[in-house]
Design a protein around this motif. Structure first.
Motif, PDB file in Angstrom:
ATOM      1  N   ALA A 145      -1.104   4.697  -4.606  1.00 57.09           N
ATOM      2  CA  ALA A 145      -0.077   4.843  -3.708  1.00 57.09           C
ATOM      3  C   ALA A 145      -0.384   5.285  -2.292  1.00 57.09           C
ATOM      4  O   ALA A 145      -1.260   6.168  -2.127  1.00 57.09           O
ATOM      5  N   GLY A 146      -0.390   4.424  -1.303  1.00 54.74           N
ATOM      6  CA  GLY A 146      -0.829   4.923   0.095  1.00 54.74           C
ATOM      7  C   GLY A 146      -2.393   4.690   0.270  1.00 54.74           C
ATOM      8  O   GLY A 146      -2.678   4.835   1.189  1.00 54.74           O
ATOM      9  N   GLY A 147      -3.129   4.193  -0.738  1.00 59.84           N
ATOM     10  CA  GLY A 147      -4.450   4.178  -0.719  1.00 59.84           C
ATOM     11  C   GLY A 147      -5.024   2.891  -1.411  1.00 59.84           C
ATOM     12  O   GLY A 147      -4.501   1.729  -1.182  1.00 59.84           O
TER      13      GLY A 147
ATOM     14  N   ASP B 210      -9.836  -5.635   1.090  1.00 62.21           N
ATOM     15  CA  ASP B 210     -10.999  -6.768   0.699  1.00 62.21           C
ATOM     16  C   ASP B 210     -10.258  -7.907   0.647  1.00 62.21           C
ATOM     17  O   ASP B 210      -9.491  -8.159  -0.450  1.00 62.21           O
ATOM     18  N   LEU B 211     -10.640  -8.994   1.464  1.00 65.07           N
ATOM     19  CA  LEU B 211     -10.091 -10.318   1.304  1.00 65.07           C
ATOM     20  C   LEU B 211     -11.066 -11.230   0.376  1.00 65.07           C
ATOM     21  O   LEU B 211     -12.097 -11.082   0.837  1.00 65.07           O
TER      22      LEU B 211
ATOM     23  N   ARG C  48       0.821  -1.142  -0.118  1.00 63.25           N
ATOM     24  CA  ARG C  48      -0.086   0.061   0.064  1.00 63.25           C
ATOM     25  C   ARG C  48       0.819   1.362   0.029  1.00 63.25           C
ATOM     26  O   ARG C  48       0.400   2.215  -0.664  1.00 63.25           O
ATOM     27  N   LYS C  49       1.898   1.201   0.537  1.00 61.34           N
ATOM     28  CA  LYS C  49       2.765   2.358   0.946  1.00 61.34           C
ATOM     29  C   LYS C  49       3.782   2.631  -0.281  1.00 61.34           C
ATOM     30  O   LYS C  49       4.154   3.670  -0.574  1.00 61.34           O
TER      31      LYS C  49
ATOM     32  N   ARG D 285     -11.009  -0.144  -1.471  1.00 59.10           N
ATOM     33  CA  ARG D 285     -10.099  -0.803  -0.816  1.00 59.10           C
ATOM     34  C   ARG D 285      -9.329  -1.941  -1.894  1.00 59.10           C
ATOM     35  O   ARG D 285     -10.112  -2.411  -2.744  1.00 59.10           O
ATOM     36  N   PRO D 286      -7.905  -1.990  -1.744  1.00 62.59           N
ATOM     37  CA  PRO D 286      -7.279  -3.131  -2.501  1.00 62.59           C
ATOM     38  C   PRO D 286      -8.023  -4.498  -2.368  1.00 62.59           C
ATOM     39  O   PRO D 286      -8.566  -4.698  -1.256  1.00 62.59           O
ATOM     40  N   LEU D 287      -8.110  -5.192  -3.375  1.00 60.02           N
ATOM     41  CA  LEU D 287      -8.904  -6.604  -3.361  1.00 60.02           C
ATOM     42  C   LEU D 287      -7.596  -7.657  -3.393  1.00 60.02           C
ATOM     43  O   LEU D 287      -6.711  -7.487  -4.244  1.00 60.02           O
ATOM     44  N   VAL D 288      -7.407  -8.191  -2.285  1.00 61.61           N
ATOM     45  CA  VAL D 288      -6.500  -9.315  -2.106  1.00 61.61           C
ATOM     46  C   VAL D 288      -6.949 -10.453  -2.195  1.00 61.61           C
ATOM     47  O   VAL D 288      -7.937 -11.132  -1.497  1.00 61.61           O
TER      48      VAL D 288
END
Length: 195
Positions: free
Chosen positions: A92-94, A123-124, A79-80, A100-103
Motif C-alpha cells: 500500500a502506498g508503495g 514500470d509500463l 497505489r494508495k 515499482r509496480p509493473l503495469v
C-alpha cells in the motif's frame, strides 16, 4: 451474442451498447472465458491498464477520449488503496517488494502511452498480442484499469466472472455526451475514477 474460435480468427458479435452484465448472458460469458483460457499465458498480469484511442479521437464518434490524468489518477488510486494494492500484489502506498509496480499496458496507441504514462512510480510493460490474447490476459488480471470501450468492458466482466474479487477501475463518464444514445457498459460494482 456469438463467439466462435473454430476458425483461425475469433469472432465476437453482438450489441455491445446493451446490458452486457445481464444474468441472461452468463452462460455465453462462461463459454467465452473457457475458450480464452489457453491464451492467457504462463503468468497472467496482476495489474492491467487498457488505453483506447484511435477512433475515439474523432469528435463525431460520441466517445470521450480519456486523457493521461484519468489513467494517472486510477494508478494512484491503486497505489494508495490498501485493498487494491494487496490485490495487485504491491505494498500500500508503495511498490511490490520495494520495486515499482509493473503495469501491463494494452493499447492501440503505444507511442501516446509512452509519452504520457511513463512515470518513475511504476514500470509500463506494453503488451503486443493478438486481440484475443489481449482480451484473455486482461480478463485474467486481478486489478484492471479500463478505458471507456466495449473491449475493456468485456474483459472486465470476464475478470469478475473468473474472480469476483478482481477489481475494476473505470472512468466516471463513459461517453462524450451522456444522452442515452449509446449504452453505458459499466457494472455497478466497479470503482469510478474522475475523468
Amino acid at each position: 451474442f456469438f463467439f466462435s474460435s473454430r476458425r483461425r480468427h475469433t469472432r465476437l458479435q453482438g450489441d455491445w451498447s446493451s446490458d452486457v452484465c445481464s444474468s441472461d448472458l452468463e452462460a455465453a460469458w462462461r463459454s467465452l472465458a473457457t475458450a480464452l483460457e489457453p491464451l492467457v499465458g504462463v503468468a497472467p498480469p496482476t495489474l492491467a491498464l487498457h488505453v483506447r484511442r484511435g477512433d475515439y479521437l474523432n469528435p463525431n464518434s460520441g466517445f470521450l477520449p480519456l486523457g493521461p490524468g484519468y489513467y494517472r489518477r486510477a494508478l494512484e488510486t491503486v497505489r494508495k488503496c490498501q485493498d487494491l494494492s494487496a490485490n495487485a500484489g504491491i505494498a500500500a502506498g508503495g511498490s511490490r517488494d520495494n520495486r515499482r509496480p509493473l503495469v501491463h499496458l494494452f493499447t492501440d496507441d503505444p507511442a501516446w502511452c509512452r509519452t504520457h504514462l511513463t512515470d518513475s512510480d511504476w514500470d509500463l510493460q506494453i503488451e503486443a498480442g493478438s486481440p484475443e490474447q489481449d482480451l484473455a490476459r486482461l480478463a485474467a488480471s486481478r486489478v484492471l484499469i479500463i478505458s471507456n470501450s466495449s473491449f475493456s468492458a468485456v474483459a472486465s466482466h470476464l475478470a469478475k466472472l473468473r474472480d469476483p474479487a478482481a477489481a475494476v477501475l473505470c472512468p466516471d463518464r463513459w461517453l462524450l455526451k451522456e444522452d442515452g444514445r449509446l449504452g453505458d457498459l459499466r457494472s455497478p460494482g466497479w470503482l469510478t475514477v474522475k475523468v
